[in-house]
Design an enzyme around this catalytic site. Structure first.
Site, PDB file in Angstrom:
ATOM      1  N   HIS A 191       0.839  -1.204   0.000  1.00  0.00           N
ATOM      2  CA  HIS A 191       0.000   0.000   0.000  1.00  0.00           C
ATOM      3  C   HIS A 191       0.875   1.256   0.000  1.00  0.00           C
ATOM      4  CE1 HIS A 191      -2.940  -2.736   2.224  1.00  0.00           C
ATOM      5  NE2 HIS A 191      -3.626  -2.349   1.156  1.00  0.00           N
ATOM      6  N   ARG A 204      -3.489 -10.090   4.268  1.00  0.00           N
ATOM      7  CA  ARG A 204      -3.833 -11.428   4.767  1.00  0.00           C
ATOM      8  C   ARG A 204      -2.595 -12.218   5.202  1.00  0.00           C
ATOM      9  NH1 ARG A 204      -8.350 -10.953   0.825  1.00  0.00           N
ATOM     10  NH2 ARG A 204     -10.250 -11.014   2.089  1.00  0.00           N
TER      11      ARG A 204
END
Ligand code: PAF
Length: 532
Positions: free
Chosen positions: A39, A205
């Site tokens: 990100h 995740r």
């Protein structure tokens, strides 16, 4: 940095910014939080390319199936806030589900969307051909949920650009299609996968995995790399790539492959063999996590991108380097010049953006990619010589700064590079047209040196005798215009090699380019063009 949870506050903020500076550029990074280095690379890019960087954080219930990890999905707004603050983000938009769906549900809670509420929403249905493959097979409704939320975020933020990771390649292809089909005026910027040292693709995740499971999961990337190796050695069959991935992953029994597929990166249709490019994608279960990864297999010859300011000697060098390397030659500056010539010839006011957009729409270019015999025609007229006039030179920057012009040209240029095998020169080749070029060079020279060369060239070709001071001033002004313009400014790509040509002869510059080519790509292949 501001943090807004309401659409009204965000809009109010953005409207204030836009009323102070109407063409302020806004970059949006849509996320579901639990921010990681992947990100942050998107955020860095948005920060670099826009005046305002907005990060949305919203765990979108619409994209989770009933048995998926919506409840457990990692949420850590405080840590995300700190990371965004450090990355120089201007605004975090972190709405609750009730705010996003306009439904009176358990205010403030993201955990409270029941299916009945989803069923009462208008949703975007992407083409079934794109959602019935890869992850869509085991996640029915997922991409409908993604497309719906992304369209909502685009409507709310109205960004100039939106940034998405290549790791979610199916999502990226679907969003590109959504934006194209709905004529949304936003640039979708794909960003490379960021990996841990082991090769494991960064994902929120990964937090579900133990250190051992992470190590096991890293086999996915090694498997993709092995398939790429087989591909590079000439076997372009899907069957080989898929068998290679499966065999490599089978070495680690804890990694259960859900699918391995080779598809067209844009349409996501299955490929038997890779003609130009193929998306080799895998999904696997490792412990409690479902992970995805991919690699793009490109069947094309190399692309060399040469960018740099006006007058650095790009045209001469690029053409000769193309000949020496046996590659085609794409002079993108000549394309903009041809359009400038046509604007002048048709008395189209260059500052009138809509008129220029109409002109673009009725223009067609024909050009020759052979470096030995460059030719440029616009609407049937040969303008190879005419585009070098002072009148065209004086206005070409202005033309190139129009969005409609840029979009038209970039599309044409990318089409020329589909099979690779070209050296392309311009201002935004390495940053925008071919961000995945195998070799990027930023060719520059001091203003003084460029003015001196320009003066000689004008004299030699009998096109005038202009004083050095005047030329220096013109060149500095042009640099300023090119590097500060809103659309595709002149910027050295992060991975470009800079060559300053001050004090170097043309053949010395070309030798450097050839040496870089050999070092990065390998021996130039036998030329289909040189010697023509
Ligand atoms: O990739 C993601 O994190 C999500 O799918 C997105 C694009 C933020 C939509 O919820």
């Amino acid at each position: 940095m501001r943090l807004f949870t309401s659409i009204a506050a965000l809009r109010c903020y953005l409207n204030l910014q836009k009323s102070a500076a109407p063409d302020v550029e806004v970059g949006l990074v849509p996320t579901m939080g639990a921010l990681h280095a992947g990100h942050l690379s998107l955020i860095r890019r948005a920060r670099q390319e826009n005046a305002i960087a907005v990060v949305s954080i919203f765990v979108n219930p619409l994209q989770f199936g009933p048995t998926e990890d919506f409840q457990d999905y990692p949420r850590n707004l405080e840590q995300d806030r700190l990371l965004c603050e450090r990355a120089g983000v201007d605004v975090i938009f972190a709405p609750a589900a009730g705010e996003m769906f306009g439904q009176a549900i358990d205010a403030g809670s993201q955990l409270a969307v029941a299916p009945i509420q989803a069923a009462s929403l208008t949703q975007v249905v992407p083409p079934p051909t794109m959602t019935a493959v890869l992850c869509g097979k085991s996640r029915p409704g997922h991409f409908q949920g993604v497309a719906t939320i992304v369209l909502k975020l685009l409507n709310i933020v109205q960004p100039t650009r939106a940034y998405f990771g290549q790791k979610d390649a199916q999502q990226l292809a679907i969003i590109r299609k959504l934006v194209a089909d709905f004529n949304w005026p936003v640039g979708i910027v794909p960003c490379s996968i960021v990996r841990e040292d082991s090769g494991l693709a960064m994902s929120s995740r990964n937090q579900y995995l133990t250190a051992e499971q992470k190590q096991q999961a890293s086999v996915l990337y090694r498997a993709l790399q092995q398939a790429e190796q087989a591909f590079k050695s000439g076997d372009r069959a899907a069957a080989t790539a898929l068998a290679t991935v499966k065999a490599a992953a089978a070495q680690v029994p804890e990694v259960q492959i859900e699918y391995a597929e080779l598809v067209d990166p844009d349409t996501l249709t299955r490929l038997e063999t890779v003609e130009t490019a193929g998306l080799l994608a895998v999904a696997a279960r490792v412990g409690p996590a479902r992970l995805i990864d991919n690699i793009i297999l490109k069947n094309r010859r190399p692309i060399v991108a040469i960018d740099g300011p006006a007058g650095a000697g790009k045209s001469t060098v690029t053409r000769q380097a193309a000949r020496a390397l046996g590659l085609s030659y794409l002079d993108t500056g000549a394309m903009y010049r041809a359009l400038t010539w046509r604007a002048l010839a048709t008395n189209t006011p260059i500052s009138d953006a809509p008129a220029i957009a109409e002109l673009v729409n009725s223009s067609y270019l024909e050009y020759n990619l052979d470096p030995a015999s460059f030719m440029m025609k616009i609407n049937g007229e040969d303008v190879t010589e005419a585009i070098r006039s002072l009148a065209v030179t004086a206005r070409v920057s202005e033309i190139a700064a129009h969005l409609a012009v840029r979009q038209f040209m970039v599309k044409q240029q990318q089409q020329c590079g589909k099979l690779g095998g070209i050296v392309a020169e311009g201002r935004d080749i390495g940053t925008n047209v071919f961000p995945d070029a195998e070799l990027k060079i930023f060719l520059t020279a001091s203003v003084r040196e460029r003015a001196r060369r320009r003066q000689l060239e004008l004299k030699d070709t009998g096109r005038g005798d202009i004083g050095l001071a005047q030329l220096e001033q013109d060149i500095a002004l042009r640099d300023e215009k090119d590097s500060t313009r809103k659309i595709a400014p002149l910027r050295k790509a992060d991975d470009a090699v800079e060559i300053s040509t001050d004090g170097l002869s043309i053949s010395e510059v070309i030798d450097r380019i050839i040496a870089l080519y050999k070092e990065r790509i390998g021996a130039p292949s036998a030329s289909p063009i040189a010697g023509n």
